[in-house]
Scaffold this motif. Structure first.
Motif, PDB file in Angstrom:
ATOM      1  N   PRO A   1      -7.544   7.986   3.516  1.00 56.55           N
ATOM      2  CA  PRO A   1      -7.988   7.259   4.716  1.00 56.55           C
ATOM      3  C   PRO A   1      -6.855   6.773   5.602  1.00 56.55           C
ATOM      4  O   PRO A   1      -7.095   6.415   6.758  1.00 56.55           O
ATOM      5  CB  PRO A   1      -8.782   6.074   4.133  1.00 56.55           C
ATOM      6  CG  PRO A   1      -8.347   5.961   2.710  1.00 56.55           C
ATOM      7  CD  PRO A   1      -7.992   7.339   2.267  1.00 56.55           C
ATOM      8  N   GLY A   2      -5.612   6.781   5.120  1.00 59.79           N
ATOM      9  CA  GLY A   2      -4.490   6.406   5.963  1.00 59.79           C
ATOM     10  C   GLY A   2      -4.050   7.498   6.913  1.00 59.79           C
ATOM     11  O   GLY A   2      -3.218   7.276   7.801  1.00 59.79           O
ATOM     12  N   ILE A   3      -4.606   8.714   6.750  1.00 58.61           N
ATOM     13  CA  ILE A   3      -4.258   9.840   7.622  1.00 58.61           C
ATOM     14  C   ILE A   3      -5.331   9.991   8.696  1.00 58.61           C
ATOM     15  O   ILE A   3      -6.505  10.198   8.394  1.00 58.61           O
ATOM     16  CB  ILE A   3      -4.124  11.154   6.826  1.00 58.61           C
ATOM     17  CG1 ILE A   3      -3.020  11.038   5.781  1.00 58.61           C
ATOM     18  CG2 ILE A   3      -3.842  12.326   7.769  1.00 58.61           C
ATOM     19  CD1 ILE A   3      -2.882  12.274   4.900  1.00 58.61           C
ATOM     20  N   ALA A   4      -4.930   9.886   9.955  1.00 57.04           N
ATOM     21  CA  ALA A   4      -5.829  10.163  11.081  1.00 57.04           C
ATOM     22  C   ALA A   4      -5.653  11.625  11.475  1.00 57.04           C
ATOM     23  O   ALA A   4      -4.529  12.149  11.472  1.00 57.04           O
ATOM     24  CB  ALA A   4      -5.505   9.249  12.257  1.00 57.04           C
TER      25      ALA A   4
ATOM     26  N   ASP B   1       0.856  -1.196   0.000  1.00 57.06           N
ATOM     27  CA  ASP B   1       0.000   0.000   0.000  1.00 57.06           C
ATOM     28  C   ASP B   1       0.885   1.237   0.000  1.00 57.06           C
ATOM     29  O   ASP B   1       1.630   1.473   0.940  1.00 57.06           O
ATOM     30  CB  ASP B   1      -0.901  -0.032   1.240  1.00 57.06           C
ATOM     31  CG  ASP B   1      -1.806   1.186   1.317  1.00 57.06           C
ATOM     32  OD1 ASP B   1      -1.837   1.963   0.347  1.00 57.06           O
ATOM     33  OD2 ASP B   1      -2.469   1.356   2.348  1.00 57.06           O
ATOM     34  N   GLY B   2       0.794   2.035  -1.043  1.00 64.15           N
ATOM     35  CA  GLY B   2       1.624   3.233  -1.120  1.00 64.15           C
ATOM     36  C   GLY B   2       0.947   4.472  -0.579  1.00 64.15           C
ATOM     37  O   GLY B   2       1.422   5.591  -0.810  1.00 64.15           O
ATOM     38  N   ALA B   3      -0.159   4.320   0.146  1.00 62.15           N
ATOM     39  CA  ALA B   3      -0.909   5.474   0.654  1.00 62.15           C
ATOM     40  C   ALA B   3      -0.132   6.207   1.738  1.00 62.15           C
ATOM     41  O   ALA B   3       0.643   5.611   2.484  1.00 62.15           O
ATOM     42  CB  ALA B   3      -2.258   5.019   1.212  1.00 62.15           C
ATOM     43  N   VAL B   4      -0.334   7.517   1.816  1.00 61.71           N
ATOM     44  CA  VAL B   4       0.266   8.322   2.874  1.00 61.71           C
ATOM     45  C   VAL B   4      -0.424   7.985   4.188  1.00 61.71           C
ATOM     46  O   VAL B   4      -1.647   7.907   4.262  1.00 61.71           O
ATOM     47  CB  VAL B   4       0.127   9.826   2.571  1.00 61.71           C
ATOM     48  CG1 VAL B   4       0.664  10.658   3.726  1.00 61.71           C
ATOM     49  CG2 VAL B   4       0.850  10.170   1.277  1.00 61.71           C
ATOM     50  N   ARG B   5       0.388   7.792   5.230  1.00 61.18           N
ATOM     51  CA  ARG B   5      -0.156   7.458   6.542  1.00 61.18           C
ATOM     52  C   ARG B   5       0.419   8.385   7.599  1.00 61.18           C
ATOM     53  O   ARG B   5       1.461   9.004   7.400  1.00 61.18           O
ATOM     54  CB  ARG B   5       0.170   6.009   6.906  1.00 61.18           C
ATOM     55  CG  ARG B   5      -0.434   4.981   5.961  1.00 61.18           C
ATOM     56  CD  ARG B   5      -0.051   3.568   6.357  1.00 61.18           C
ATOM     57  NE  ARG B   5      -0.614   2.599   5.430  1.00 61.18           N
ATOM     58  CZ  ARG B   5      -1.841   2.125   5.514  1.00 61.18           C
ATOM     59  NH1 ARG B   5      -2.627   2.519   6.492  1.00 61.18           N
ATOM     60  NH2 ARG B   5      -2.288   1.249   4.631  1.00 61.18           N
ATOM     61  N   GLY B   6      -0.263   8.456   8.731  1.00 62.50           N
ATOM     62  CA  GLY B   6       0.226   9.255   9.844  1.00 62.50           C
ATOM     63  C   GLY B   6      -0.921   9.926  10.572  1.00 62.50           C
ATOM     64  O   GLY B   6      -2.065   9.935  10.098  1.00 62.50           O
TER      65      GLY B   6
ATOM     66  N   PRO C   1       8.447  22.122  12.750  1.00 59.35           N
ATOM     67  CA  PRO C   1       9.429  21.517  11.844  1.00 59.35           C
ATOM     68  C   PRO C   1       9.792  20.086  12.207  1.00 59.35           C
ATOM     69  O   PRO C   1      10.306  19.349  11.369  1.00 59.35           O
ATOM     70  CB  PRO C   1      10.643  22.448  11.970  1.00 59.35           C
ATOM     71  CG  PRO C   1      10.483  23.131  13.288  1.00 59.35           C
ATOM     72  CD  PRO C   1       9.005  23.272  13.495  1.00 59.35           C
ATOM     73  N   ASP C   2       9.515  19.673  13.457  1.00 60.61           N
ATOM     74  CA  ASP C   2       9.877  18.311  13.868  1.00 60.61           C
ATOM     75  C   ASP C   2       8.684  17.357  13.840  1.00 60.61           C
ATOM     76  O   ASP C   2       8.745  16.269  14.396  1.00 60.61           O
ATOM     77  CB  ASP C   2      10.493  18.316  15.276  1.00 60.61           C
ATOM     78  CG  ASP C   2       9.571  18.937  16.317  1.00 60.61           C
ATOM     79  OD1 ASP C   2       8.516  19.479  15.938  1.00 60.61           O
ATOM     80  OD2 ASP C   2       9.904  18.887  17.507  1.00 60.61           O
ATOM     81  N   SER C   3       7.592  17.755  13.187  1.00 60.24           N
ATOM     82  CA  SER C   3       6.439  16.860  13.095  1.00 60.24           C
ATOM     83  C   SER C   3       6.836  15.584  12.358  1.00 60.24           C
ATOM     84  O   SER C   3       7.452  15.648  11.289  1.00 60.24           O
ATOM     85  CB  SER C   3       5.295  17.547  12.354  1.00 60.24           C
ATOM     86  OG  SER C   3       4.794  18.627  13.109  1.00 60.24           O
ATOM     87  N   PRO C   4       6.504  14.413  12.913  1.00 56.54           N
ATOM     88  CA  PRO C   4       6.976  13.158  12.322  1.00 56.54           C
ATOM     89  C   PRO C   4       6.314  12.796  11.000  1.00 56.54           C
ATOM     90  O   PRO C   4       6.965  12.274  10.105  1.00 56.54           O
ATOM     91  CB  PRO C   4       6.651  12.120  13.396  1.00 56.54           C
ATOM     92  CG  PRO C   4       5.575  12.727  14.225  1.00 56.54           C
ATOM     93  CD  PRO C   4       5.814  14.204  14.207  1.00 56.54           C
ATOM     94  N   ALA C   5       5.017  13.058  10.858  1.00 56.52           N
ATOM     95  CA  ALA C   5       4.297  12.648   9.640  1.00 56.52           C
ATOM     96  C   ALA C   5       4.374  13.760   8.604  1.00 56.52           C
ATOM     97  O   ALA C   5       3.390  14.445   8.307  1.00 56.52           O
ATOM     98  CB  ALA C   5       2.850  12.313   9.982  1.00 56.52           C
ATOM     99  N   VAL C   6       5.559  13.936   8.016  1.00 55.31           N
ATOM    100  CA  VAL C   6       5.802  15.085   7.143  1.00 55.31           C
ATOM    101  C   VAL C   6       4.853  15.112   5.954  1.00 55.31           C
ATOM    102  O   VAL C   6       4.248  16.148   5.644  1.00 55.31           O
ATOM    103  CB  VAL C   6       7.271  15.072   6.655  1.00 55.31           C
ATOM    104  CG1 VAL C   6       7.519  16.231   5.703  1.00 55.31           C
ATOM    105  CG2 VAL C   6       8.217  15.148   7.840  1.00 55.31           C
ATOM    106  N   ASP C   7       4.699  13.993   5.259  1.00 53.43           N
ATOM    107  CA  ASP C   7       3.835  13.960   4.082  1.00 53.43           C
ATOM    108  C   ASP C   7       2.377  14.219   4.463  1.00 53.43           C
ATOM    109  O   ASP C   7       1.667  14.945   3.765  1.00 53.43           O
ATOM    110  CB  ASP C   7       3.960  12.612   3.374  1.00 53.43           C
ATOM    111  CG  ASP C   7       5.328  12.411   2.737  1.00 53.43           C
ATOM    112  OD1 ASP C   7       6.021  13.422   2.506  1.00 53.43           O
ATOM    113  OD2 ASP C   7       5.705  11.256   2.483  1.00 53.43           O
TER     114      ASP C   7
END
Length: 304
Positions: free
Chosen positions: A126-129, A94-99, A274-280
């Motif tokens: 849907p992979g983004i909460a 699954d290449g969907a963006v997650r985070g 700037p340090d947010s982990p889910a950049v995409d």
């Protein structure tokens, strides 16, 4: 002099616990995010500090604040969560963006503009909460507990990347039955003696909202920290509310008062940690917010 820390002595899982505290600002909130108890979080952080030979967190008045070294560690480790999400996606094909992306915003703007933007993100990704925290207050200097934040005025001094989001208007509104009980209001001088519905002055933490003195002669008769309570008070005739135009204009139970004279403009600023982990994922939510305000600008600035 203690020996320098070695990479093999540092647990990447412990770094994940530090990232959670940096995001949530509190041990208990971080524990909830991780699905553990707060003593586990404390124990993991103690172990991480011992392995690095440095203090990473200090207790502040409103939670835990990163030390200078802690901020640098978090900034460098922030890619960990994104990498784990990518590994999971690769393993599942699954290449969907997650985070998970947490947005902090003022109450009225959060409900009216941020919530629809986040709902669209969920439909399309849907992979983004998403999480929405509403609060009308300046950004803390420690700038933790969010990935994106909408604030009134500038975000000067906070450790964030800030950009103008949009201007918005504040105007006067009242219930027609309230206006019918009083003499016609045709000029600023006619406002004298009327009850103003606005924020609680003693609890106002955003200096840009200290606008009551602009309306000379009005007295604050109904004050609330909630813009929705202010809106309801105006609807039931408790006075004249100085309300967000994007809330007042759409309410059929309210009538504008001196719209050509009282049209106060303030600025919303969008800040990104700037340090947010889910950049995409953060980038996708940021784009959705920018698009929402661009499409609905006439609601923010009626008549512009």
């Amino acid at each position: 002099m203690p020996p320098a820390p070695r990479p093999q002595d540092v647990s990447t899982d412990d770094l994940r616990y530090l990232l959670a505290v940096a995001r949530a600002g509190r041990m208990t909130s971080a524990a909830a995010l991780l699905g553990v108890d707060h003593t586990t979080v404390r124990r993991r952080l103690d172990r991480l500090e011992a392995s690095l030979g440095a203090r990473l967190l200090d207790r502040g008045v409103d939670g835990w604040a990163l030390t200078a070294i802690g901020r640098e560690v978090v900034e460098r480790a922030s890619a960990l969560e994104g990498m784990v999400e990518q590994v999971v996606a690769a393993a599942s094909g699954d290449g969907a963006v997650r985070g998970t992306v947490r947005v902090a915003a003022p109450e009225g703007f959060g409900a009216t503009f941020v919530a629809p933007a986040l709902a669209r993100v969920r439909r399309e990704h849907p992979g983004i909460a998403v999480e929405l925290v509403t609060s009308t207050r300046p950004l803390s200097l420690r700038a933790s507990g969010f990935d994106l934040a909408v604030t009134i005025g500038s975000a000067a001094g906070a450790r964030v990347r800030a950009e103008p989001l949009t201007e918005y208007a504040l105007r006067l509104y009242a219930a027609p039955e309230y206006l019918a009980r009083h003499a016609p209001i045709a000029a600023l001088a006619d406002l004298e003696g009327h009850d103003l519905i606005f924020y609680v002055d003693a609890l106002l933490t955003v200096p840009e909202l200290d606008l009551a003195p602009v309306l000379g002669g009005m007295r604050t008769g109904f004050a609330s920290t909630s813009v929705f309570a202010q809106l309801e008070a105006a609807r039931v005739g408790a006075g004249i509310g100085l309300l967000h135009a994007f809330m007042g204009e759409r309410d059929a139970a309210l009538a504008p008062v001196l719209p050509d004279i009282v049209d106060l403009r303030l600025q919303f600023t969008l800040s990104t940690r700037p340090d947010s982990p889910a950049v995409d994922a953060v980038g996708i939510v940021r784009a959705a917010l920018l698009d929402e305000v661009a499409r609905r600008r006439p609601e923010l600035l009626p008549g512009s």
